[in-house]
Design a protein around this motif. Structure first.
Motif, PDB file in Angstrom:
ATOM      1  N   ILE A  12      -1.842  25.199  36.391  1.00 15.37           N
ATOM      2  CA  ILE A  12      -2.767  26.280  36.045  1.00 15.37           C
ATOM      3  C   ILE A  12      -3.967  25.626  35.377  1.00 15.37           C
ATOM      4  O   ILE A  12      -3.816  24.828  34.447  1.00 15.37           O
ATOM      5  N   THR A  13      -5.147  25.943  35.866  1.00 17.07           N
ATOM      6  CA  THR A  13      -6.347  25.332  35.328  1.00 17.07           C
ATOM      7  C   THR A  13      -7.454  26.366  35.239  1.00 17.07           C
ATOM      8  O   THR A  13      -7.404  27.412  35.895  1.00 17.07           O
ATOM      9  N   LYS A  14      -8.412  26.063  34.420  1.00 11.99           N
ATOM     10  CA  LYS A  14      -9.548  26.964  34.305  1.00 11.99           C
ATOM     11  C   LYS A  14     -10.628  26.548  35.294  1.00 11.99           C
ATOM     12  O   LYS A  14     -10.786  25.359  35.613  1.00 11.99           O
ATOM     13  N   ARG A  15     -11.354  27.527  35.745  1.00  9.82           N
ATOM     14  CA  ARG A  15     -12.453  27.287  36.679  1.00  9.82           C
ATOM     15  C   ARG A  15     -13.390  26.230  36.126  1.00  9.82           C
ATOM     16  O   ARG A  15     -13.742  26.247  34.960  1.00  9.82           O
ATOM     17  N   GLY A  16     -13.750  25.283  37.008  1.00  5.73           N
ATOM     18  CA  GLY A  16     -14.653  24.224  36.604  1.00  5.73           C
ATOM     19  C   GLY A  16     -13.976  22.924  36.212  1.00  5.73           C
ATOM     20  O   GLY A  16     -14.639  21.880  36.126  1.00  5.73           O
ATOM     21  N   GLU A  83     -12.563  26.146  41.725  1.00  9.78           N
ATOM     22  CA  GLU A  83     -13.015  27.529  41.860  1.00  9.78           C
ATOM     23  C   GLU A  83     -11.788  28.405  42.075  1.00  9.78           C
ATOM     24  O   GLU A  83     -10.726  27.920  42.491  1.00  9.78           O
ATOM     25  N   GLN A  84     -11.953  29.703  41.832  1.00  6.45           N
ATOM     26  CA  GLN A  84     -10.799  30.587  41.992  1.00  6.45           C
ATOM     27  C   GLN A  84     -10.283  30.571  43.429  1.00  6.45           C
ATOM     28  O   GLN A  84      -9.086  30.710  43.671  1.00  6.45           O
ATOM     29  N   GLY A  85     -11.160  30.361  44.372  1.00  3.97           N
ATOM     30  CA  GLY A  85     -10.748  30.300  45.767  1.00  3.97           C
ATOM     31  C   GLY A  85      -9.896  29.085  46.111  1.00  3.97           C
ATOM     32  O   GLY A  85      -9.336  29.020  47.206  1.00  3.97           O
ATOM     33  N   ASP A  86      -9.810  28.135  45.198  1.00  3.61           N
ATOM     34  CA  ASP A  86      -8.961  26.967  45.424  1.00  3.61           C
ATOM     35  C   ASP A  86      -7.495  27.268  45.132  1.00  3.61           C
ATOM     36  O   ASP A  86      -6.623  26.449  45.440  1.00  3.61           O
ATOM     37  N   GLY A 109       5.560  21.004  47.508  1.00  4.12           N
ATOM     38  CA  GLY A 109       4.265  21.626  47.259  1.00  4.12           C
ATOM     39  C   GLY A 109       3.881  21.661  45.796  1.00  4.12           C
ATOM     40  O   GLY A 109       4.730  21.576  44.894  1.00  4.12           O
ATOM     41  N   THR A 110       2.577  21.757  45.567  1.00  2.96           N
ATOM     42  CA  THR A 110       2.017  21.996  44.238  1.00  2.96           C
ATOM     43  C   THR A 110       1.282  23.318  44.297  1.00  2.96           C
ATOM     44  O   THR A 110       0.357  23.476  45.092  1.00  2.96           O
ATOM     45  N   ARG A 111       1.718  24.256  43.462  1.00  7.71           N
ATOM     46  CA  ARG A 111       1.038  25.558  43.442  1.00  7.71           C
ATOM     47  C   ARG A 111      -0.065  25.523  42.392  1.00  7.71           C
ATOM     48  O   ARG A 111       0.208  25.338  41.214  1.00  7.71           O
ATOM     49  N   LEU A 112      -1.293  25.692  42.831  1.00  8.37           N
ATOM     50  CA  LEU A 112      -2.451  25.674  41.944  1.00  8.37           C
ATOM     51  C   LEU A 112      -2.935  27.090  41.689  1.00  8.37           C
ATOM     52  O   LEU A 112      -3.147  27.847  42.640  1.00  8.37           O
ATOM     53  N   THR A 113      -3.115  27.408  40.431  1.00  9.35           N
ATOM     54  CA  THR A 113      -3.717  28.682  40.032  1.00  9.35           C
ATOM     55  C   THR A 113      -4.956  28.368  39.210  1.00  9.35           C
ATOM     56  O   THR A 113      -4.871  27.672  38.194  1.00  9.35           O
ATOM     57  N   VAL A 114      -6.076  28.875  39.663  1.00 11.18           N
ATOM     58  CA  VAL A 114      -7.353  28.680  38.960  1.00 11.18           C
ATOM     59  C   VAL A 114      -7.727  30.000  38.305  1.00 11.18           C
ATOM     60  O   VAL A 114      -7.881  31.021  38.987  1.00 11.18           O
ATOM     61  N   THR A 115      -7.868  29.966  36.988  1.00 14.35           N
ATOM     62  CA  THR A 115      -8.156  31.221  36.257  1.00 14.35           C
ATOM     63  C   THR A 115      -9.626  31.304  35.856  1.00 14.35           C
ATOM     64  O   THR A 115     -10.345  30.292  35.909  1.00 14.35           O
TER      65      THR A 115
END
Lengths: 115, 111
Positions: A12-16, A83-86, A109-115
């Motif tokens: 989980i990461t923040k945008r940017g 970006e959130q679309g990632d 897999g690695t599940r990425l969530t961009v907040t």
């Protein structure tokens, strides 16, 4: 044979922010592939390596995406300025190239969530 | 660009019934793959079909390939709940080095 492994499993990461994922292929496999899978879709090819050479990268989604496989073993996929679309599942697969077909074995897999 | 289409996209079937999933692709390829994916999990290889007329069977699943029609089928016999998953077909375009996947068929087997 422990199969293809990926790390981390969730991010989980923040945008940017920049993120980096690691993939360890099956030990005797010389080809390594990265795919992205969004919800409800099939995996979408991003790039692949034969040994340490990156032989196809035109499908990387933008210049924010880059991949390396410096010693022909593990690989990393980096996404800069997320970006959130990632947000998606990033899958790694490996195969053994002297075969004339390319049955690919996928990691968890690695599940990425961009907040 | 190679396109791979599956139908149906969603399939709900009762235990014990038979059904077929279809996979059509848009360009010449001699190699077709079927994968299974459970929710939140990665892909498990089921079948590799390498020539026209190839047929492979494993348990209640049977896959076939017709390269002239650019069609593969995955037939399910006497479905059981454990077969509930999403099934993907993928095509290995001749000369390319990656797989093109269909959108998947989400199978739910109802007791």
């Amino acid at each position: 044979d422990t199969g293809v492994s990926q790390d981390p499993r969730h991010k989980i990461t923040k945008r940017g922010q920049n993120v980096t994922f690691r993939c360890d292929p099956i030990s005797e496999h010389n080809r390594l592939y990265w795919y992205r899978q969004t919800l409800g879709q099939g995996p979408e090819f991003l790039t692949y390596f034969q040994n340490e050479a990156q032989l196809e990268k035109s499908r990387l989604l933008s210049d924010r995406f880059s991949a390396e496989r410096p010693k022909g073993s593990f690989s990393t996929l980096e996404i800069q300025r997320t970006e959130q679309g990632d947000s998606a599942m990033y899958l790694c697969a490996s195969s053994y190239s002297p075969r004339d077909f390319y049955e690919q074995y996928f990691g968890p897999g690695t599940r990425l969530t961009v907040t | 660009e190679l396109k791979v289409e599956q139908n149906p996209l969603f399939l709900s079937m009762q235990e014990g019934k038979n059904y077929t999933i279809y996979c059509n692709y848009s360009t010449t390829s001699d190699r077709l793959y079927w994968y299974r994916q459970d929710p939140g999990k990665s892909l498990e290889s089921l079948f590799v079909l390498l020539s026209n007329g190839a047929v492979k069977q494993e348990g209640r699943l049977m896959a076939s390939l017709d390269t002239k029609a650019r069609l593969s089928t995955l037939h399910i016999t006497a479905a059981v709940h454990d077969l509930s998953a999403t099934y993907f077909c993928a095509v290995d375009k001749t000369g390319a080095n990656n797989l093109f996947f269909g959108t998947g068929t989400r199978l739910t087997v109802i007791p």
